[in-house]
Design an enzyme around this catalytic site. Sequence first.
Site, short mmCIF file in Angstrom:
data_model
loop_
_atom_site.label_atom_id
_atom_site.label_comp_id
_atom_site.label_asym_id
_atom_site.label_seq_id
_atom_site.Cartn_x
_atom_site.Cartn_y
_atom_site.Cartn_z
N LEU A 243 5.23 0.22 -9.14
CA LEU A 243 6.11 1.25 -9.70
C LEU A 243 5.23 2.32 -10.34
O LEU A 243 4.79 2.18 -11.47
CB LEU A 243 7.07 0.62 -10.71
CG LEU A 243 8.27 1.47 -11.11
CD1 LEU A 243 9.10 1.88 -9.89
CD2 LEU A 243 9.15 0.74 -12.10
N HIS A 244 5.00 3.39 -9.60
CA HIS A 244 3.95 4.34 -9.96
C HIS A 244 4.32 5.31 -11.09
O HIS A 244 3.71 5.32 -12.16
CB HIS A 244 3.56 5.16 -8.72
CG HIS A 244 3.19 4.35 -7.52
ND1 HIS A 244 1.98 3.71 -7.42
CD2 HIS A 244 3.86 4.09 -6.37
CE1 HIS A 244 1.91 3.09 -6.24
NE2 HIS A 244 3.05 3.30 -5.60
N ASP A 245 5.32 6.15 -10.83
CA ASP A 245 5.51 7.33 -11.67
C ASP A 245 5.98 7.07 -13.10
O ASP A 245 5.64 7.86 -14.00
CB ASP A 245 6.47 8.31 -10.98
CG ASP A 245 5.85 8.91 -9.73
OD1 ASP A 245 4.62 9.05 -9.69
OD2 ASP A 245 6.60 9.22 -8.79
N THR A 247 4.77 5.30 -15.20
CA THR A 247 3.61 5.15 -16.10
C THR A 247 3.39 6.41 -16.92
O THR A 247 2.93 6.33 -18.07
CB THR A 247 2.33 4.84 -15.30
OG1 THR A 247 2.13 5.86 -14.30
CG2 THR A 247 2.42 3.49 -14.62
#
Length: 314
Positions: A243-245, A247
């Site tokens: 789950l990238h964004d 962060t």
Amino acid sequence: MAERRKIIIDTDPGQDDAAAIMMAFASPDEIEVLGLTAVAGNVPLSFTSRNVRIVCELCGRSDAAVYEGAERPLVRKPVTAEHVHGRTGLDGAELPEPVMAVRPQSAVDFIVETIMREPAGAITLCTLGPLTNVALALRKEPAIAGRVRELVMMGGGFFEGGNITPAAEFNVYVDPDAAAAVFASGMPIVMMPLDVTHQLLTRKDRVAKLAALGTRPAQVLVDWLAFFERFDEEKYGSDGGPLHDPTVIAYLLRPDLFSGRHCNVEIETQSELTVGMTVVDWWRVSGRKPNAMVMRNVDSDGFFDLLTERVGRL
């Protein structure tokens, strides 16, 4: 209480972008979202603009200011990621088309005028996609680099390699020339690379906690994640996908969840083999001046606890 941050979210939704926007809207005590600027990336601009507004309406924020930006990278042909995010970029949940309109001003003009109007150090740029809009803003008004509090970005990778090529992460690969301009600008940068985001897997137990919230926004997010994670589960053989964004928003709320170090980061723009690579001088062997705070570690359980708690507020 910590001061309330004024932010601009530059984004190309993307299910993980949607999760980041949801976190920001769910945190009004800590974050004031001045505007959201759409850029071409995961899908073309017509869809990313639509998707930003869908997320705003899902969060009950049809009053939010949404602006449209670059339709294509600075000099290269567009690259998109429908194979990950689906045709619309937000495949996985059925939602009505947005009613709210985009603002008439361009995203680039909004970014420049907001940073120049507000006191120096007041604005944080949160970039969840390619850096085209920010590079165009720097080209129009280079002085914004010295007035931004910091740019917190999801992008790049080093020990983890790339996710769109062996060397390059998608956001940087789409517009490496824009990324190079941003990293050379002198503005303070916090970089959330794949090395961090690949630690944040949407495991079944974590998604179950989101589902247990029982709210419509939470269920929509669960449906989005179910679609989004299928590609990475097959690719990596993992329980869930990275789950990238979110962060970027989690860092504003809980910087203690992350650790890294100041490094020099250069962007490869010439090599056909490694274009878009973020060349991170982690061991400080180049003698080049550090230009970014590069994160490497994250408290993954703490991150998902924060995400769940905030989504539960919507």
